[in-house]
Design a protein around this motif. Structure first.
Motif, PDB file in Angstrom:
ATOM      1  N   ARG A   6       0.830  -1.207   0.000  1.00 26.16           N
ATOM      2  CA  ARG A   6       0.000   0.000   0.000  1.00 26.16           C
ATOM      3  C   ARG A   6       0.869   1.262   0.000  1.00 26.16           C
ATOM      4  NH1 ARG A   6      -5.107   0.413   0.323  1.00 26.16           N
ATOM      5  NH2 ARG A   6      -5.412  -1.658   1.162  1.00 26.16           N
ATOM      6  N   THR A   7       1.985   1.237   0.737  1.00 24.24           N
ATOM      7  CA  THR A   7       2.875   2.397   0.756  1.00 24.24           C
ATOM      8  C   THR A   7       3.466   2.645  -0.627  1.00 24.24           C
ATOM      9  OG1 THR A   7       4.697   0.987   1.517  1.00 24.24           O
ATOM     10  CG2 THR A   7       3.487   2.212   3.208  1.00 24.24           C
ATOM     11  N   CYS A   8       3.738   1.589  -1.353  1.00 26.40           N
ATOM     12  CA  CYS A   8       4.252   1.709  -2.710  1.00 26.40           C
ATOM     13  C   CYS A   8       3.189   2.329  -3.615  1.00 26.40           C
ATOM     14  CB  CYS A   8       4.684   0.352  -3.234  1.00 26.40           C
ATOM     15  SG  CYS A   8       5.384   0.393  -4.886  1.00 26.40           S
ATOM     16  N   THR A   9       1.964   1.880  -3.474  1.00 30.34           N
ATOM     17  CA  THR A   9       0.855   2.437  -4.249  1.00 30.34           C
ATOM     18  C   THR A   9       0.750   3.934  -4.017  1.00 30.34           C
ATOM     19  OG1 THR A   9      -0.364   0.359  -4.142  1.00 30.34           O
ATOM     20  CG2 THR A   9      -1.653   2.340  -4.580  1.00 30.34           C
ATOM     21  N   ASN A  10       0.817   4.342  -2.773  1.00 34.18           N
ATOM     22  CA  ASN A  10       0.726   5.765  -2.439  1.00 34.18           C
ATOM     23  C   ASN A  10       1.864   6.553  -3.077  1.00 34.18           C
ATOM     24  OD1 ASN A  10      -1.560   5.239  -0.927  1.00 34.18           O
ATOM     25  ND2 ASN A  10      -0.450   5.119   0.999  1.00 34.18           N
ATOM     26  N   LYS A  11       3.068   5.999  -3.069  1.00 35.40           N
ATOM     27  CA  LYS A  11       4.215   6.689  -3.672  1.00 35.40           C
ATOM     28  C   LYS A  11       4.071   6.809  -5.183  1.00 35.40           C
ATOM     29  CE  LYS A  11       7.451   5.500  -0.012  1.00 35.40           C
ATOM     30  NZ  LYS A  11       8.609   4.702   0.376  1.00 35.40           N
ATOM     31  N   ILE A  12       3.566   5.761  -5.821  1.00 37.15           N
ATOM     32  CA  ILE A  12       3.355   5.799  -7.274  1.00 37.15           C
ATOM     33  C   ILE A  12       2.331   6.872  -7.617  1.00 37.15           C
ATOM     34  CG2 ILE A  12       2.411   4.524  -9.239  1.00 37.15           C
ATOM     35  CD1 ILE A  12       3.706   1.988  -7.987  1.00 37.15           C
ATOM     36  N   ILE A  13       1.228   6.907  -6.895  1.00 38.52           N
ATOM     37  CA  ILE A  13       0.190   7.894  -7.174  1.00 38.52           C
ATOM     38  C   ILE A  13       0.691   9.305  -6.889  1.00 38.52           C
ATOM     39  CG2 ILE A  13      -2.080   8.718  -6.417  1.00 38.52           C
ATOM     40  CD1 ILE A  13      -2.888   5.727  -6.243  1.00 38.52           C
TER      41      ILE A  13
END
Length: 110
Positions: A6-13
């Protein structure tokens, strides 16, 4: 099924928001905390050669889509498109391209 932190998703967005109006093409290595942007097709292909299990991440910018569509990669290659819905909300859509079709993959978040 594809699992991403989820932290990766947030960084990508967040990265996509910062680059609004600009193309984003990146590599996401398995288990990574963030994607690694690529300057061009050569850098992208070089990174894929070094890390063949990586996922290609791109936004809906015309140049990013054109670059991704011209790539000749194996059918097992997974892509994550950063999409914006009609209300302006960004999200991730995981796909695999099989010939001229797209297969949506289930995306789970840790």
């Amino acid at each position: 099924m594809l699992t991403i932190k989820r932290t990766c998703t947030n960084k990508i967005i967040t990265r996509a928001l910062m680059l609004e109006g600009q193309p984003l093409i990146a590599i996401l290595r398995p288990g990574a905390e963030d994607c690694d942007p690529c300057e061009d097709e050569h850098q992208l292909l070089d990174q894929l050669e070094k890390n063949p299990e990586s996922i290609i991440v791109y936004n809906q910018h015309r140049k990013a889509i054109e670059l991704v569509n011209q790539l000749q990669l194996p059918a097992k290659q997974i892509y994550i498109e950063i999409r914006q819905d009609t209300k302006g909300v960004l999200g991730l859509h995981a796909i695999r391209r099989i010939e001229t079709r797209q297969q949506t993959l289930e995306l789970n978040y840790l």
